[in-house]
Enzyme design. Structure first.
Site, mmCIF file in Angstrom:
data_model
loop_
_atom_site.group_PDB
_atom_site.id
_atom_site.type_symbol
_atom_site.label_atom_id
_atom_site.label_comp_id
_atom_site.label_asym_id
_atom_site.label_seq_id
_atom_site.Cartn_x
_atom_site.Cartn_y
_atom_site.Cartn_z
ATOM 1 N N THR A 153 0.866 -1.200 0.000
ATOM 2 C CA THR A 153 0.000 0.000 0.000
ATOM 3 C C THR A 153 0.900 1.247 0.000
ATOM 4 O O THR A 153 1.384 1.636 -1.045
ATOM 5 C CB THR A 153 -0.991 0.013 1.186
ATOM 6 O OG1 THR A 153 -0.281 -0.157 2.402
ATOM 7 C CG2 THR A 153 -2.019 -1.095 1.038
ATOM 8 N N LYS A 179 4.277 -6.846 4.059
ATOM 9 C CA LYS A 179 3.977 -5.482 3.600
ATOM 10 C C LYS A 179 3.621 -4.640 4.826
ATOM 11 O O LYS A 179 3.202 -5.171 5.862
ATOM 12 C CB LYS A 179 2.834 -5.453 2.594
ATOM 13 C CG LYS A 179 1.483 -5.890 3.076
ATOM 14 C CD LYS A 179 0.579 -4.910 3.734
ATOM 15 C CE LYS A 179 0.534 -3.564 3.077
ATOM 16 N NZ LYS A 179 -0.430 -2.675 3.838
ATOM 17 N N THR A 190 1.471 -8.798 12.115
ATOM 18 C CA THR A 190 1.853 -7.593 11.373
ATOM 19 C C THR A 190 0.738 -7.230 10.420
ATOM 20 O O THR A 190 -0.346 -7.798 10.464
ATOM 21 C CB THR A 190 3.124 -7.828 10.560
ATOM 22 O OG1 THR A 190 3.461 -6.602 9.916
ATOM 23 C CG2 THR A 190 2.898 -8.872 9.474
ATOM 24 N N GLU A 276 6.804 4.865 7.312
ATOM 25 C CA GLU A 276 6.333 6.088 6.656
ATOM 26 C C GLU A 276 7.154 7.297 7.070
ATOM 27 O O GLU A 276 7.180 7.672 8.237
ATOM 28 C CB GLU A 276 4.849 6.305 6.948
ATOM 29 C CG GLU A 276 3.986 5.385 6.117
ATOM 30 C CD GLU A 276 2.507 5.453 6.432
ATOM 31 O OE1 GLU A 276 1.738 4.887 5.655
ATOM 32 O OE2 GLU A 276 2.143 6.060 7.442
ATOM 33 N N ASN A 400 0.593 10.720 5.385
ATOM 34 C CA ASN A 400 -0.690 10.404 5.989
ATOM 35 C C ASN A 400 -1.739 11.480 5.800
ATOM 36 O O ASN A 400 -2.930 11.235 5.970
ATOM 37 C CB ASN A 400 -0.509 10.052 7.462
ATOM 38 C CG ASN A 400 0.068 8.666 7.576
ATOM 39 O OD1 ASN A 400 -0.544 7.710 7.125
ATOM 40 N ND2 ASN A 400 1.273 8.563 8.114
#
Lengths: 405, 405
Positions: A153, A179, A190, A276, A400
């Site tokens: 993603t 992922k 996870t 991120e 985000n």
């Protein structure tokens, strides 16, 4: 978002596992986003799922089905988490599982759905159904890398680890894919992880191995303290090597377990390295504490502290924030003057105050590294725990704030 | 950092309270950073302190002294938290308290020190001692605004509330000051808060009023989920109005309690409005739940979610993150399809899925407001809880990456 491919040198297929991936359009961009794994009969499969109290219907169905029989097909999509979608989302998942069941003459309870992506939107069942025949037609043992790309993603690269070990003149393979890069504080699992081996392992033993490996890997990482609605960690043993775990010598068993743990830890670290907005890979070791559980709580309290994370992003040795975060876990600290805090081997804090020979310039220089180690020594016991995390950067906000738009 | 002054129209002095503030240089910039409050004999004082397991020596000394006698002097500095400073930090605080005690012929146990600022650095005792005589010489009833400026750190404005109420033909005053904008998830207290009234209140009753008011104000706000080492909330009753709480009618008691709660809530809201990098003031109401405690846990889980906070910063109605954050608290949710989620009165989520008439354009438009309300209706009980928080913006990172440098 461009997906960089960070392949290992070689990915070993796992005898008994076939994969197939396709671009269905569930993601806006031209990329793989829907995949199937076919597991040969006679395999064992074990799974651990999210502890978030609001679970995706995919998680509920997969968890229930796993308790009934060993699965034959896993069907995985990215772009839509099918979470917060109520009864309709549940029926949606059942509908495409039923279609896959019909197309392959497989008991529907032997089909496990997995989804990852935006929460709260209905999943496009027609799109999935439309591509199932092509997916079935393309199943093959070699497609691990395509699969590792299809499930991403906000990840910026795919995450795959493949290892071989020679036991009794035979090579045993472990290949795994994961992922995730945000909403990462897996709680007993996870985001999505699929690991397979051709060693024969009983269902009970497989469950035990999966629990142990997950607890020291995916449950020891955090990007933002968020546990998703869809976290799943799956371990498959196909037995196609004709070698059985039960019949191995003690040493061979230990070698295999070590290899399996390494695969899980390396996969978990890949998530953190791709965290991120991450500019730092941070290892937090809590040492000489009375229990591993308390060690993990302390390490997680430091790892999830926005003030610690922003200081490390700024390469500022503001260790007072580490101390405050230690105090913020729910672990009672009778005497904090026993605690020592280090950046790697640079002693900062000892005897309740800044270390007499602490050199801030050295600490500042150290923090310019990409890989940072924080050692917190409690001096109250013999246990230790390690947690891996990221810093908190402008890009975390950017990623985000932009995710859906 | 420039300090904007956001005064209320009028600040009423509290008879029995004198204040004095000075620029000592503990902060680099030319600003007030050291202050003393003198409390007239016969007053009652109550305090609530941080639940962080690693407390500043100031907190330890103030807490202990409060248990022994009613204090006469509070001495407060900004720029240095005197935390993580061990035995030396403790002796430092005692040293300047002793000096103040000698200069004023006051029992040292009647002196409470408070500190806020960077953690882990020794406090400059000489600087404090040097300015104590001038501080004593300047004590006066009118200096509330100077005081409210002297205690700030990363705050961008001072925070002061002053109210009067007429009871039995007399005016009762409540004036309060607070500071804080980061490291804000007070646990039984805020960063620093000082509220005084001239109503006469017994020590026991004062403690009860402080607990109640703090629980619905400072304990219901969060900026970043961080509880500091120095949080303190102080309530003083001087009794100089010659009116006693005990002798008031039930209605007058309730009026006073209501006013006191309002002062605390307004002060707490000022902290959130000034939250580090905040672009939104967010009210999270959890309604129709089985208990206030569970309501607070759910609201805090949403309020502290970085993914919810970044979405609100981006004005993106990504309500799936709210749902996931609800699931992430440790409250068991038997049936999440009972939950309704609203932006103010815009119903988004109902019966386990997106509301049939949900209009995303309306939600997007709503999120452009500076003041946002998220209503989460559980439909499992009759309790409700309200938490106030901020969004998570680029500026939060900027402020906290730059704080020491």
């Amino acid at each position: 978002m461009v997906k960089k491919t960070a392949n290992p040198d070689i990915v070993y297929p796992v005898n008994g596992i076939k994969l197939s991936s396709i671009h269905s359009g569930m993601y806006n961009s031209q990329r793989l986003d829907l995949a199937i794994i076919e597991i040969e009969a006679g395999s064992s499969v074990s799974g651990i799922f999210t502890k978030n109290n609001i679970k995706s219907p995919s998680v509920i169905i997969s968890k229930n089905n796993l308790n009934k029989m060993n699965p034959k097909y896993l069907i995985i999509n990215s772009g839509n988490a099918n979470a917060g979608t109520g009864k309709k989302g549940y029926e949606d998942a059942l509908q495409y599982c039923q279609y896959l069941s019909d197309e392959t003459s497989t008991d529907i309870k032997a089909i496990l759905p997995f989804s990852t992506g935006v929460i709260g939107e209905r999943i496009n069942v027609e799109k999935i159904i439309k591509f199932i025949p092509a997916l079935i037609g393309n199943l093959n043992q070699a497609s691990w890398i395509d699969f590792s790309n299809a499930i991403l993603t906000t990840d910026t690269c795919n995450k795959i680890i493949s290892k071989k070990i020679k036991i009794n003149e035979k090579y045993i393979t472990i290949t795994g894919v994961t992922k995730g890069s945000g909403m990462i504080k897996p709680n007993m699992a996870t985001m999505l992880s699929f690991v397979a081996t051709d060693l024969e392992i009983s269902n009970n033993k497989l469950k035990e191995l999966l629990n142990t490996a997950t607890n020291i890997s995916y449950n020891m990482i955090t990007v933002d303290g968020e546990t998703s609605t869809n976290d799943s960690s799956i371990l498959i043993s196909t037995g196609k090597s004709k070698l059985s775990f039960e019949k191995l010598s003690k040493i061979d068993k230990e070698s295999f377990e070590k290899l399996l743990k390494d695969v899980f830890i390396e996969l978990a670290k890949k998530i953190i390295k791709d965290g991120e907005g991450a500019t730092k890979f941070i290892t937090i070791n809590v040492k000489k504490i009375d229990s591993k559980i308390n060690g993990k709580k302390i390490a997680m309290s430091v790892a999830n502290s926005p003030l610690v994370k922003t200081a490390l992003f700024a390469e500022d040795p503001n260790w007072g924030r580490i101390l405050s975060a230690i105090g913020n876990s729910d672990i009672d600290i009778n005497d904090y003057t026993k605690i020592e805090i280090y950046f790697d081997d640079i002693l900062i804090f000892k005897d309740g105050e800044i270390y007499v020979n602490y050199n801030e310039e050295m600490a500042k220089k150290y923090l310019k590294n990409k890989n940072l180690i924080i050692n917190i020594v409690f001096n109250t016991g013999n246990s230790s725990s390690t947690v891996w995390t990221t810093d908190l950067s402008y890009d975390y906000i950017k990623i985000n704030a932009d995710y859906r738009t």
